[in-house]
Design a protein around this motif. Structure first.
Motif, PDB file in Angstrom:
ATOM      1  N   GLU A 167     -20.628 -49.096 -12.040  1.00  0.00           N
ATOM      2  CA  GLU A 167     -21.620 -50.224 -11.568  1.00  0.00           C
ATOM      3  C   GLU A 167     -22.482 -49.773 -10.332  1.00  0.00           C
ATOM      4  O   GLU A 167     -23.610 -50.191 -10.330  1.00  0.00           O
ATOM      5  N   GLN A 168     -21.887 -49.016  -9.684  1.00  0.00           N
ATOM      6  CA  GLN A 168     -22.910 -48.475  -8.402  1.00  0.00           C
ATOM      7  C   GLN A 168     -23.942 -47.789  -8.953  1.00  0.00           C
ATOM      8  O   GLN A 168     -25.364 -47.829  -8.305  1.00  0.00           O
ATOM      9  N   PHE A 169     -23.896 -46.945  -9.953  1.00  0.00           N
ATOM     10  CA  PHE A 169     -25.026 -46.046 -10.448  1.00  0.00           C
ATOM     11  C   PHE A 169     -25.708 -46.428 -11.890  1.00  0.00           C
ATOM     12  O   PHE A 169     -26.354 -45.838 -12.328  1.00  0.00           O
ATOM     13  N   ALA A 170     -25.055 -47.477 -12.400  1.00  0.00           N
ATOM     14  CA  ALA A 170     -25.541 -47.855 -13.835  1.00  0.00           C
ATOM     15  C   ALA A 170     -26.905 -47.949 -14.141  1.00  0.00           C
ATOM     16  O   ALA A 170     -27.343 -47.488 -15.096  1.00  0.00           O
ATOM     17  N   ALA A 171     -27.709 -48.425 -13.231  1.00  0.00           N
ATOM     18  CA  ALA A 171     -29.083 -48.631 -13.338  1.00  0.00           C
ATOM     19  C   ALA A 171     -29.917 -47.444 -13.754  1.00  0.00           C
ATOM     20  O   ALA A 171     -30.705 -47.145 -14.610  1.00  0.00           O
ATOM     21  N   THR A 172     -29.584 -46.265 -12.903  1.00  0.00           N
ATOM     22  CA  THR A 172     -30.364 -45.145 -12.968  1.00  0.00           C
ATOM     23  C   THR A 172     -29.516 -43.944 -13.047  1.00  0.00           C
ATOM     24  O   THR A 172     -30.107 -42.701 -13.702  1.00  0.00           O
ATOM     25  N   GLY A 173     -28.143 -44.093 -13.084  1.00  0.00           N
ATOM     26  CA  GLY A 173     -27.427 -42.900 -13.212  1.00  0.00           C
ATOM     27  C   GLY A 173     -27.420 -41.819 -12.032  1.00  0.00           C
ATOM     28  O   GLY A 173     -28.189 -41.972 -11.356  1.00  0.00           O
ATOM     29  N   THR A 174     -26.569 -40.967 -12.012  1.00  0.00           N
ATOM     30  CA  THR A 174     -26.242 -40.122 -11.219  1.00  0.00           C
ATOM     31  C   THR A 174     -25.704 -38.719 -11.638  1.00  0.00           C
ATOM     32  O   THR A 174     -24.964 -38.726 -12.650  1.00  0.00           O
ATOM     33  N   ASN A 175     -26.120 -37.641 -11.050  1.00  0.00           N
ATOM     34  CA  ASN A 175     -25.446 -36.442 -11.361  1.00  0.00           C
ATOM     35  C   ASN A 175     -24.148 -36.461 -10.702  1.00  0.00           C
ATOM     36  O   ASN A 175     -24.048 -36.984  -9.424  1.00  0.00           O
ATOM     37  N   VAL A 176     -23.119 -35.753 -11.178  1.00  0.00           N
ATOM     38  CA  VAL A 176     -21.729 -35.943 -10.272  1.00  0.00           C
ATOM     39  C   VAL A 176     -21.245 -34.526 -10.088  1.00  0.00           C
ATOM     40  O   VAL A 176     -21.134 -33.633 -10.923  1.00  0.00           O
ATOM     41  N   ASN A 177     -20.823 -34.246  -8.756  1.00  0.00           N
ATOM     42  CA  ASN A 177     -20.314 -32.693  -8.399  1.00  0.00           C
ATOM     43  C   ASN A 177     -18.981 -33.056  -7.810  1.00  0.00           C
ATOM     44  O   ASN A 177     -18.512 -33.745  -7.018  1.00  0.00           O
ATOM     45  N   PHE A 178     -18.037 -32.137  -8.264  1.00  0.00           N
ATOM     46  CA  PHE A 178     -16.786 -32.047  -8.004  1.00  0.00           C
ATOM     47  C   PHE A 178     -16.420 -30.698  -7.150  1.00  0.00           C
ATOM     48  O   PHE A 178     -16.916 -29.556  -7.900  1.00  0.00           O
ATOM     49  N   VAL A 179     -16.156 -30.633  -5.822  1.00  0.00           N
ATOM     50  CA  VAL A 179     -16.237 -29.622  -4.983  1.00  0.00           C
ATOM     51  C   VAL A 179     -14.691 -29.100  -4.513  1.00  0.00           C
ATOM     52  O   VAL A 179     -13.897 -30.251  -4.081  1.00  0.00           O
ATOM     53  N   SER A 180     -14.170 -27.949  -4.478  1.00  0.00           N
ATOM     54  CA  SER A 180     -13.309 -27.705  -3.775  1.00  0.00           C
ATOM     55  C   SER A 180     -12.985 -28.114  -2.546  1.00  0.00           C
ATOM     56  O   SER A 180     -13.912 -27.926  -1.531  1.00  0.00           O
ATOM     57  N   ALA A 181     -12.088 -28.575  -2.144  1.00  0.00           N
ATOM     58  CA  ALA A 181     -11.524 -29.083  -0.736  1.00  0.00           C
ATOM     59  C   ALA A 181     -11.302 -28.014   0.303  1.00  0.00           C
ATOM     60  O   ALA A 181     -11.266 -28.030   1.435  1.00  0.00           O
ATOM     61  N   ALA A 182     -10.996 -26.904  -0.259  1.00  0.00           N
ATOM     62  CA  ALA A 182     -10.639 -25.484   0.647  1.00  0.00           C
ATOM     63  C   ALA A 182     -11.754 -25.513   1.625  1.00  0.00           C
ATOM     64  O   ALA A 182     -12.789 -25.253   1.207  1.00  0.00           O
ATOM     65  N   PRO A 183     -11.352 -25.088   2.916  1.00  0.00           N
ATOM     66  CA  PRO A 183     -12.630 -24.811   3.789  1.00  0.00           C
ATOM     67  C   PRO A 183     -13.395 -23.408   3.605  1.00  0.00           C
ATOM     68  O   PRO A 183     -14.210 -23.111   4.204  1.00  0.00           O
ATOM     69  N   SER A 184     -12.662 -22.661   2.804  1.00  0.00           N
ATOM     70  CA  SER A 184     -13.165 -21.275   2.774  1.00  0.00           C
ATOM     71  C   SER A 184     -14.203 -21.276   1.783  1.00  0.00           C
ATOM     72  O   SER A 184     -14.669 -22.205   0.822  1.00  0.00           O
ATOM     73  N   LEU A 185     -15.091 -20.428   2.062  1.00  0.00           N
ATOM     74  CA  LEU A 185     -16.285 -20.089   1.169  1.00  0.00           C
ATOM     75  C   LEU A 185     -16.217 -18.850   0.396  1.00  0.00           C
ATOM     76  O   LEU A 185     -15.276 -17.866   0.693  1.00  0.00           O
ATOM     77  N   PRO A 186     -16.765 -18.756  -0.973  1.00  0.00           N
ATOM     78  CA  PRO A 186     -17.758 -19.813  -1.601  1.00  0.00           C
ATOM     79  C   PRO A 186     -17.393 -21.087  -1.917  1.00  0.00           C
ATOM     80  O   PRO A 186     -16.088 -20.961  -2.210  1.00  0.00           O
ATOM     81  N   LEU A 187     -18.071 -22.247  -1.743  1.00  0.00           N
ATOM     82  CA  LEU A 187     -17.639 -23.359  -2.343  1.00  0.00           C
ATOM     83  C   LEU A 187     -17.446 -23.123  -3.703  1.00  0.00           C
ATOM     84  O   LEU A 187     -18.155 -22.453  -4.549  1.00  0.00           O
ATOM     85  N   GLN A 188     -16.686 -24.012  -4.522  1.00  0.00           N
ATOM     86  CA  GLN A 188     -16.545 -24.083  -6.090  1.00  0.00           C
ATOM     87  C   GLN A 188     -16.917 -25.540  -6.352  1.00  0.00           C
ATOM     88  O   GLN A 188     -16.478 -26.236  -5.628  1.00  0.00           O
ATOM     89  N   VAL A 189     -17.988 -25.380  -7.424  1.00  0.00           N
ATOM     90  CA  VAL A 189     -18.540 -26.655  -7.678  1.00  0.00           C
ATOM     91  C   VAL A 189     -18.611 -26.798  -9.188  1.00  0.00           C
ATOM     92  O   VAL A 189     -18.950 -25.924  -9.883  1.00  0.00           O
ATOM     93  N   PHE A 190     -17.936 -27.932  -9.770  1.00  0.00           N
ATOM     94  CA  PHE A 190     -18.133 -28.173 -10.971  1.00  0.00           C
ATOM     95  C   PHE A 190     -19.277 -29.618 -11.353  1.00  0.00           C
ATOM     96  O   PHE A 190     -18.949 -30.387 -10.481  1.00  0.00           O
ATOM     97  N   THR A 191     -19.902 -29.563 -12.124  1.00  0.00           N
ATOM     98  CA  THR A 191     -20.918 -30.408 -12.092  1.00  0.00           C
ATOM     99  C   THR A 191     -21.074 -31.140 -13.613  1.00  0.00           C
ATOM    100  O   THR A 191     -21.028 -30.355 -14.568  1.00  0.00           O
TER     101      THR A 191
END
Length: 267
Positions: A167-191
Motif C-alpha cells: 500500500e505504501q508504494f502501490a501508486a507509483t511503485g519502487t525499486n527494492v534493495n536488500f543489503v548485507s547487514a555486515a559492517p565490512s565493505l564492499p557492501l553486498q546488494v541484491f535488487t
C-alpha cells in the motif's frame, strides 16, 4: 517493415538494447509493445531496458530510457554508463560529457582509476526517509533499502514484489534493495527492479541508495569524498560522495560498461 540496427551493452550484468538516433529517428518512444518485445528474453533480443541515444540542444546527447515493460523509465545509472560507452564507440570520444537523462542533466567522465570504467555524476539526494526497518530515497529513481543478516537465502523476487506493490508504494511503485547487514565493505546488494518486475544482476541507482543508507546506518561522520565499494551479482561498483547530515552531493557512480554484441532485425 524496416530494418533496425541495434547494439547490446551491459554494465555489471544490467543489460540494455542501444539504438543510435543521433542522425535519424528510428523510434519515437510510443512503441510500447514493440519495445517490450525487443526486451523479451525469449521472443526478442533480451534486455533489462532499451535506450535511445539522440541529440539534444545544449548537451552532448540525450539518453531516453525505457524499462523492459516498454514504458519510459526514470534514471538508470548502469544504463547511463553504457550510453556514454556507446556514444564513444560511435566517434564521440571525449574525456568528459554533459548529457540529458530522464531526471535531468548529468556529467560523465572516463575513470582515471580503471580501464573500461566510466563515472556518472548522479543527482543530489537531499532527503532520506527512515522507517522502522528501512530507508527510502530518490536517487534519480525511487529506492527502498532494507538491511538483512544474510542475503543468499533470500527470495529477492518474492520479497521485492511484496514491497514494490504494498500500500505504501502501490501508486507509483519502487525499486527494492536488500543489503548485507555486515559492517565490512564492499557492501553486498541484491535488487528487485520496478519496470523489469524481477531481480536484476545490478542497479546503479540502487547501489547509490544502498551506499547512502550504509552511511546513515553506521553513522559515518560528515565528510567529502566518502568512497564505498558495492558488490552486486553482476560485478563491483563504487560510489563516491560528499555527506552532510542527510544531504548528499557530488555523488559519482563508477563502474564498467561494455558492448556485448550488435545486429539487425526487421520491425
Amino acid at each position: 517493415m524496416k530494418l533496425l540496427q541495434f547494439y547490446k551493452y551491459q554494465g555489471t550484468g544490467n543489460d540494455f538494447i542501444m539504438i543510435n538516433q543521433m542522425k535519424s529517428t528510428v523510434l519515437d518512444g510510443s512503441e510500447t509493445a514493440l519495445i517490450k518485445r525487443l526486451c523479451d528474453r525469449r521472443f526478442g533480443i533480451g534486455a533489462d531496458g532499451l535506450i535511445l541515444l539522440q541529440p539534444k540542444q545544449g548537451y552532448d546527447f540525450e539518453m531516453d530510457y525505457f524499462n523492459a515493460d516498454g514504458h519510459r523509465g526514470s534514471m538508470c545509472g548502469n544504463g547511463a554508463r553504457c550510453t556514454v560507452a556507446f556514444a564513444r564507440s560511435l566517434g564521440l570520444e571525449q574525456s568528459s560529457y554533459y548529457f540529458f537523462a530522464p531526471d535531468g542533466p548529468h556529467r560523465a567522465r572516463l575513470s582515471l582509476k580503471k580501464e573500461g570504467w566510466f563515472e556518472i555524476e548522479m543527482s543530489d539526494v537531499l532527503k532520506v526517509e527512515r522507517g522502522q526497518d528501512y530507508f527510502f530515497m530518490d536517487t534519480g529513481s525511487p529506492h527502498y533499502v532494507r538491511f538483512e543478516e544474510t542475503l543468499h537465502a533470500l527470495n529477492v523476487e518474492k520479497e521485492g514484489r511484496h514491497i514494490r506493490y504494498n500500500e505504501q508504494f502501490a501508486a507509483t511503485g519502487t525499486n527494492v534493495n536488500f543489503v548485507s547487514a555486515a559492517p565490512s565493505l564492499p557492501l553486498q546488494v541484491f535488487t528487485y527492479e520496478r519496470g523489469v518486475e524481477a531481480e536484476t544482476l545490478s542497479c546503479g541507482t540502487g547501489v547509490t541508495a544502498a551506499a547512502i543508507a550504509y552511511t546513515l546506518r553506521h553513522k559515518l561522520l560528515d565528510e567529502p569524498g566518502i568512497t564505498i565499494p558495492v558488490q552486486t551479482k553482476g560485478g563491483i561498483l563504487e560510489i563516491r560522495m560528499d555527506k552532510k547530515e542527510d544531504r548528499y552531493s557530488k555523488i559519482w557512480l563508477c563502474g564498467p560498461a561494455e558492448e556485448v554484441f550488435q545486429g539487425h532485425l526487421y520491425i
